[in-house]
Design an enzyme around this catalytic site. Structure first.
Site, mmCIF file in Angstrom:
data_model
loop_
_atom_site.group_PDB
_atom_site.id
_atom_site.type_symbol
_atom_site.label_atom_id
_atom_site.label_comp_id
_atom_site.label_asym_id
_atom_site.label_seq_id
_atom_site.Cartn_x
_atom_site.Cartn_y
_atom_site.Cartn_z
ATOM 1 N N ASP A 260 -29.265 -5.269 -11.629
ATOM 2 C CA ASP A 260 -28.916 -4.291 -10.604
ATOM 3 C C ASP A 260 -30.056 -4.069 -9.612
ATOM 4 O O ASP A 260 -31.222 -3.906 -10.017
ATOM 5 C CB ASP A 260 -28.560 -2.973 -11.295
ATOM 6 C CG ASP A 260 -28.228 -1.866 -10.317
ATOM 7 O OD1 ASP A 260 -27.212 -1.987 -9.617
ATOM 8 O OD2 ASP A 260 -29.003 -0.882 -10.248
ATOM 9 N N GLU A 296 -28.444 -8.407 -7.662
ATOM 10 C CA GLU A 296 -28.049 -7.600 -6.510
ATOM 11 C C GLU A 296 -29.323 -7.361 -5.727
ATOM 12 O O GLU A 296 -30.303 -6.842 -6.273
ATOM 13 C CB GLU A 296 -27.432 -6.273 -6.940
ATOM 14 C CG GLU A 296 -27.024 -5.424 -5.734
ATOM 15 C CD GLU A 296 -26.707 -3.984 -6.086
ATOM 16 O OE1 GLU A 296 -26.055 -3.320 -5.252
ATOM 17 O OE2 GLU A 296 -27.116 -3.507 -7.158
#
Length: 604
Positions: A260, A296
């Protein structure tokens, strides 16, 4: 693992890194009969104690300087929540049935993102197992779980985790999660796990009390002081997260991780933590099985996606392509607020560049970022270095009312854009329920203690005050309360929608596209080493061409506007997919609004 409780027969070795503590006791056993055992300190921050008779299921905690009692930050299980005692786990009890499983090549990936708590009414790992056959039938090859690391309360997206090694007890036990991975592998499905290494959640993180070295106040993030990846004592912190990645891949047999928001990791060291973590994972597994690492990264740093001479990832396998989503969303909805402003002027051109080259912003100036350049060159990378999607948890849940794109876009344009995405050579990702145009929203929800809960609810509503729709305070009060259980319940998929006419039509469409992808696109992808080229005529007619190592082209012609376009030359070759009424390959004719065709050159 160098962290946590390590079971060895009928005894367990306990290790805690607590450089900010003068004295640590191991509190072991049930709360009513617990013993406090002094742990030995090595003077370097480590406190250790081995206990005979401490077996799987034994509860334990650590008492810091005779006061605060805390769970193990490397706990493998915290059955009663993140504020309670940890439990010893025997990692060898699951009888794995996937001995021959080696994963799948990345080009075969069709990812389906799942939030365990809202995917089924059961909201559990077992509930996911019950739907795996549906996903196989759809054409999915990869299930990606949103973060499952233990978080406060019983409701959360997962990005507020505080015990990164412990599966959230509200979803099931560690054994339940291993059973899910095993059942997925038995069906030929890869399993990815979303992990969060940029911050800890705001409730239940006790590291500040005994290991302040876990944080570096020199770097500030939206969540406070950054995790310490580059300051004094950072070597231990880095090992904590590297071993967390190895733990999920080794002990739970996950096939990969989605890391993330690496753009939110503050790290000035060389190599940085993203480089070291990905390198260590590749070194650990070598060529024994397919292991995929997906990032990400809002900074669009192509450096993490580079390939070696054999076209194998050097560091990360792929990155979520937000640029492609944003351009697609503008075409589908006409929305231009916030970051969509960067794609509003020529959205079809942006969409074409994203399909062909990966990033739209490759060092280009961003209006949304007040003129700052963003991104690095990416056209030299293979398409599979990018994950493409029409929606995901963020792009739905960051809306005030959590509407899915099927609720705000016309079906005709959404169908055309979705076909482009599912049949392009980038790796497609679906968000759960997308395939049947689920009408249920996906709202932001959590379950914090009263004081923090009130602040989160207030902050969530004020966040949307700049939008015309919510400038009135009364309108903002209609935004669902994240801490209300009803908010999560409203976000739970209604699987009966699959059987209704709209759901059935959409699912049949997705299944048709994914079958064409399996039959034509995946075999063609072998040897594709770089991006393609694109052209836009009359602001709506998009052509994209990609070529594989054998020189065979994949050609997309799409009219992404409502008006017909005449005198279109259609590519020859084998037709992979076409909307109704598209002329035959190799001829010149008209292309209706929101119509498209994919063709592959005949074999030589």
């Amino acid at each position: 693992m160098p962290f946590g409780a390590q079971l060895d027969g009928d005894k367990t070795a306990f290790r805690l890194w607590a450089p900010g503590a003068r004295h640590v006791d191991l509190v072991i056993g049930d709360e009513a009969t617990a013993d406090a055992l002094t742990m030995a300190s090595d003077g370097m921050g480590w406190h250790t104690r081995t206990v005979d008779g401490a077996r799987a299921g034994t509860r334990y905690a650590y008492r810091i300087d005779g006061g605060l009692t805390v769970p193990d930050p490397a706990s493998r299980a915290n059955p009663d929540g993140v504020h309670a005692r940890s439990a010893v786990v025997d990692p060898g009890t699951h009888a794995w049935r996937d001995e021959r499983w080696r994963g799948r090549p990345w080009r075969e990936a069709v990812i389906y993102e799942v939030h365990v708590g809202t995917f089924t009414p059961e909201g559990s790992f077992a509930g996911v197992i019950a739907r795996l056959d549906d996903l196989v039938d759809l054409g999915v090859t990869t299930v990606e779980l949103m973060p499952v690391a233990a978080f406060p309360g019983t409701r959360n997206w997962g990005y507020d985790g505080v015990l990164p090694f412990a599966p959230a007890a509200c979803y099931g036990t560690p054994e339940d999660l291993k059973r899910l991975v095993d059942e997925a592998h038995a069906r030929g499905l890869m399993m990815l796990l979303d992990v969060v290494y940029n911050h800890f959640g705001p409730e239940g993180n006790y590291l500040h009390a005994y290991a302040p070295q876990f944080f570096n106040p020199r770097h500030q993030t939206p969540w406070g002081a950054a995790i310490n990846f580059d300051g004094e004592s950072s070597a231990t912190v880095r090992e904590f997260f590297i071993h967390n990645a190895l733990y999920w891949l080794d002990e739970y047999h996950f096939d990969g991780l989605r890391v993330d928001a690496v753009h939110a990791i503050a790290d000035d060291s060389q190599p940085d933590i993203v480089t070291e973590l990905t390198t260590r994972v590749h070194e650990h597994f070598g060529a024994t099985r397919h292991v995929h690492l997906v990032l990400e990264n809002d900074h669009n740093q192509a450096r993490y996606l580079e390939r070696n001479a054999l076209q194998q990832p050097i560091l990360a396998t792929a990155q979520w392509n937000d640029d492609l989503h944003h351009a697609l969303h503008v075409i589908a909805t006409g929305e231009r607020d916030g970051y969509y402003a960067d794609y509003a002027e020529r959205p079809v051109t942006a969409f074409g560049r994203a399909l062909a080259e990966g990033f739209v912003y490759q060092g280009d100036v961003s209006v949304y970022r007040e003129g700052a350049p963003r991104g690095e060159r990416s056209a030299h990378l293979p398409p599979v270095a990018f994950v493409a999607f029409a929606q995901n948890h963020d792009q739905i849940g960051n809306r005030a009312l959590g509407e899915r794109i099927a609720e705000i876009a016309e079906p005709e344009v959404l169908r055309a854009l979705t076909a482009c995405l599912l049949l392009a050579p980038q790796v497609p990702l679906l968000f759960m329920g997308e395939e049947f145009a689920a009408s249920t929203p996906f709202l932001f929800f959590c379950d914090f203690g009263p004081e923090l809960a009130a602040a989160v609810t207030r902050g969530r509503r004020e966040e949307f005050a700049r939008f015309a729709r919510f400038r009135d305070p009364g309108a903002r009060q209609a935004i669902p309360d994240p801490n209300d259980e009803a908010t999560m319940v409203a976000s739970t998929l209604d699987w009966s929608e699959v059987l209704r006419p709209r759901g059935a039509r959409w699912r049949a469409f997705y299944r048709h596209c994914l079958d064409a992808r399996r039959r034509y696109i995946v075999p063609w992808q072998h040897g594709v080493s770089c991006g393609g080229s694109y052209r836009v005529d009359d602001e709506a007619l998009l052509r994209v061409d990609w070529y594989n190592a054998a020189g065979r082209g994949l050609h997309l012609v799409a009219n992404l506007g409502p008006n017909p376009v005449g005198a279109v030359r259609f590519p020859s070759g084998q037709r992979v997919y076409a909307t109704d009424g598209v002329p035959d390959p190799g001829v010149t004719g008209a292309l209706a609004g929101y119509a498209l065709t994919f063709n592959i050159d005949e074999s030589r």
